[in-house]
Motif scaffolding. Structure first.
Motif, short mmCIF file in Angstrom:
data_model
loop_
_atom_site.label_atom_id
_atom_site.label_comp_id
_atom_site.label_asym_id
_atom_site.label_seq_id
_atom_site.Cartn_x
_atom_site.Cartn_y
_atom_site.Cartn_z
N ASP A 78 10.69 6.79 -20.45
CA ASP A 78 11.79 7.39 -19.69
C ASP A 78 11.61 7.15 -18.19
N ASP A 79 12.72 7.16 -17.45
CA ASP A 79 12.67 6.93 -16.02
C ASP A 79 11.80 7.95 -15.29
N ASP A 80 11.82 9.22 -15.75
CA ASP A 80 11.05 10.23 -15.04
C ASP A 80 9.56 10.12 -15.30
N HIS A 81 9.15 9.19 -16.16
CA HIS A 81 7.73 8.92 -16.39
C HIS A 81 7.28 7.66 -15.65
N ILE A 82 8.19 7.06 -14.87
CA ILE A 82 7.85 5.91 -14.04
C ILE A 82 7.97 6.36 -12.58
N ILE A 83 6.83 6.46 -11.90
CA ILE A 83 6.80 6.93 -10.51
C ILE A 83 6.58 5.73 -9.61
N GLU A 84 7.63 5.32 -8.90
CA GLU A 84 7.53 4.13 -8.05
C GLU A 84 7.74 4.49 -6.59
N ILE A 85 6.86 3.93 -5.74
CA ILE A 85 6.93 4.19 -4.30
C ILE A 85 6.65 2.88 -3.57
N ALA A 86 7.60 2.44 -2.74
CA ALA A 86 7.44 1.25 -1.92
C ALA A 86 7.03 1.68 -0.53
N LEU A 87 5.75 1.59 -0.22
CA LEU A 87 5.24 2.14 1.03
C LEU A 87 5.66 1.35 2.26
N ASP A 88 6.16 0.12 2.09
CA ASP A 88 6.66 -0.62 3.25
C ASP A 88 8.11 -0.26 3.57
N ASP A 89 8.72 0.60 2.75
CA ASP A 89 10.09 1.07 2.96
C ASP A 89 10.05 2.36 3.79
N LEU A 90 10.85 2.41 4.86
CA LEU A 90 10.86 3.59 5.73
C LEU A 90 11.23 4.86 4.97
N MET A 91 11.97 4.72 3.89
CA MET A 91 12.36 5.89 3.10
C MET A 91 11.13 6.62 2.54
N TYR A 92 10.02 5.86 2.36
CA TYR A 92 8.81 6.45 1.79
C TYR A 92 7.69 6.55 2.83
N ALA A 93 8.05 6.47 4.12
CA ALA A 93 7.03 6.44 5.18
C ALA A 93 6.13 7.67 5.15
N ARG A 94 6.68 8.83 4.76
CA ARG A 94 5.86 10.05 4.76
C ARG A 94 4.72 9.98 3.75
N TYR A 95 4.84 9.10 2.76
CA TYR A 95 3.80 9.00 1.75
C TYR A 95 2.71 7.99 2.14
N ARG A 96 2.81 7.45 3.36
CA ARG A 96 1.72 6.61 3.84
C ARG A 96 0.49 7.45 4.17
N ASP A 97 0.67 8.74 4.28
CA ASP A 97 -0.47 9.66 4.37
C ASP A 97 -1.02 9.86 2.97
N PRO A 98 -2.27 9.49 2.71
CA PRO A 98 -2.80 9.52 1.34
C PRO A 98 -2.70 10.89 0.66
N LEU A 99 -2.94 11.98 1.40
CA LEU A 99 -2.86 13.31 0.78
C LEU A 99 -1.43 13.66 0.39
N SER A 100 -0.47 13.30 1.24
CA SER A 100 0.94 13.52 0.90
C SER A 100 1.33 12.71 -0.32
N LEU A 101 0.81 11.48 -0.37
CA LEU A 101 1.08 10.62 -1.52
C LEU A 101 0.53 11.26 -2.80
N TYR A 102 -0.70 11.75 -2.72
CA TYR A 102 -1.34 12.35 -3.89
C TYR A 102 -0.58 13.59 -4.36
N ASP A 103 -0.19 14.44 -3.40
CA ASP A 103 0.54 15.66 -3.76
C ASP A 103 1.88 15.31 -4.42
N TYR A 104 2.56 14.30 -3.89
CA TYR A 104 3.85 13.92 -4.46
C TYR A 104 3.70 13.39 -5.88
#
Length: 413
Positions: A35-61
């Motif tokens: 299912d789509d909700d079991h696929i977690i995709e994050i493109a860290l070079d995309d400004l939309m996901y810039a906040r997840y360039r912080d490793p702890l924020s990424l882990y929490d998300y």
């Protein structure tokens, strides 16, 4: 899938890593009923996901998305070098991101896939920082065989196109030479070089530009930092040091722009420190850097053969064979070169990239080093012409480079 390791997909920018992971692999997961909700995709070079360039924020998300510990989840992170700071790069301690990835691995229902475009931060750390739980998947620009699957034309015209514009996937969707040329020039200048300058905090990018030009002009030639420095001194009137040149070469290797091939003494079974050869990851990018002015067929074919061997998983060295004799009663010795000594497990091949063999003298020249190797491994001469594979009385196989490139089992001919 599901092997308990971080799958680290590495390779140059724009060579197809994202497409492999976010298109082909996601399509495969959905075909398997994920299912789509079991696929977690994050493109860290995309400004939309810039906040997840912080490793702890990424882990929490990521943890917040895993709501059922009994069902499998697939975490796909693109261009993870964006989550490693410049300060961490300068530190002897491992980046915090690696702790995040190791933490995800401890969640047994999570399968982790990441891509990255810098070998210093990923390739060299796969087996160390991930404690044996890292699995590198190297993606390269399209091989000639892959290119020909999409090219509409015969093999000779395909070769001419590939020699000129290389195997960066997006060029195959472009209709004109002008489009391809502009795309490759901009890709090299605006993506590769700017990435290297920004990541390494370089203040004098002109020296890096000049070094790239020198290396691009000398593919297949033995060189080293002192020789390159001499070129800078005499032709470019620059005071760049040999140590700086060596550092810049490392940056280019880390960005998957070039690879080095070391010299190997075949009979002495040992490596020779310097000089080395440098080959470009993609011919289109190399040619674009030189304005498509230096299209030397012999050297480009050699580079393409090197890339093909590396894509097939071979470790590739430049072979050296010593020849001794006498001339008019005076002893002499000289070194003969084998273009490639290719090793994979118990297999070894000695390969000459000859382009053409127009005269008996040229044939003798190409065979000279091979005839002085007294082991039983396969010895091969590749030519650009379309010829039937033929083996001489010494067991040396001469075959077309097309057969070698288009047939993954061509070396066993």
């Amino acid at each position: 899938m599901g092997n308990g390791m971080v799958k680290v997909v590495t390779g140059a920018r724009r060579c197809g890593k994202t497409f492999l992971l976010f298109e082909l692999f996601e399509k495969h997961l959905r075909a398997q009923g994920v299912d789509d909700d079991h696929i977690i995709e994050i493109a860290l070079d995309d400004l939309m996901y810039a906040r997840y360039r912080d490793p702890l924020s990424l882990y929490d998300y990521v943890k917040s998305r895993i709501v059922n510990r009994s069902e499998p989840y697939y975490v796909l992170l693109d261009e993870v070098q964006y989550a490693i700071s410049d300060k961490e790069l300068r530190s002897d301690e491992p980046p915090q991101l690696y702790g995040v990835l190791n933490g995800l691995l401890r969640m047994r229902n999570v399968d982790v896939y990441v891509t990255g475009s810098n070998s210093k931060m990923l390739s060299t750390d796969v087996m160390t920082q991930f404690r044996g739980r890292g699995d590198e998947i190297r993606v390269r620009p399209l091989s000639f065989a892959e290119f020909m699957q999409a090219y509409e034309g015969d093999v000779q015209h395909g070769w001419a196109e590939y020699v000129m514009f290389g195997g960066m996937p997006l060029t195959l969707s472009m209709k004109t030479d002008e489009q391809k040329s502009l795309y490759l020039k901009n890709l090299f200048a605006e993506t590769y070089l700017k990435d290297i300058v920004a990541r390494n905090g370089l203040r004098r990018s002109q020296e890096l530009d000049d070094l790239v030009d020198v290396l691009a002009s000398s593919i297949g030639a033995l060189t080293n930092p002192p020789k390159i420095k001499a070129t800078f001194d005499s032709m470019l009137h620059s005071r760049i040091s040999a140590n700086t040149i060596m550092q810049y070469i490392e940056y280019l290797e880390e960005a998957f722009v070039i690879e080095e091939a070391r010299r190997f003494d075949v009979k002495g079974r040992k490596y020779i420190g310097s000089p080395k050869k440098y080959y470009f990851e993609d011919m289109g990018l190399r040619n674009a850097r030189l304005g498509f002015r230096q299209i030397e067929q012999t050297h480009i074919m050699e580079n393409i053969v090197y890339n093909e061997l590396r894509m097939r998983g071979f470790n590739v060295d430049v072979g050296v064979v010593e020849q001794r004799g006498t001339n008019e009663g005076k002893p002499y010795r000289k070194q003969l070169e084998v273009d490639f000594v290719a090793n994979l497990g118990n297999w070894r091949y000695y390969i000459q990239s000859a382009y053409q063999l127009p005269t008996p003298e040229k044939v003798a020249q190409e065979k000279a080093s091979l005839l002085r190797i007294d082991d039983s491994f396969q010895k091969i001469i590749l030519v650009r012409d379309v010829v039937k594979p033929v083996r001489d009385e010494h067991g040396i196989l001469t075959m077309s480079v097309y057969d070698f490139l288009l047939d993954p089992d061509g070396l066993a001919a």
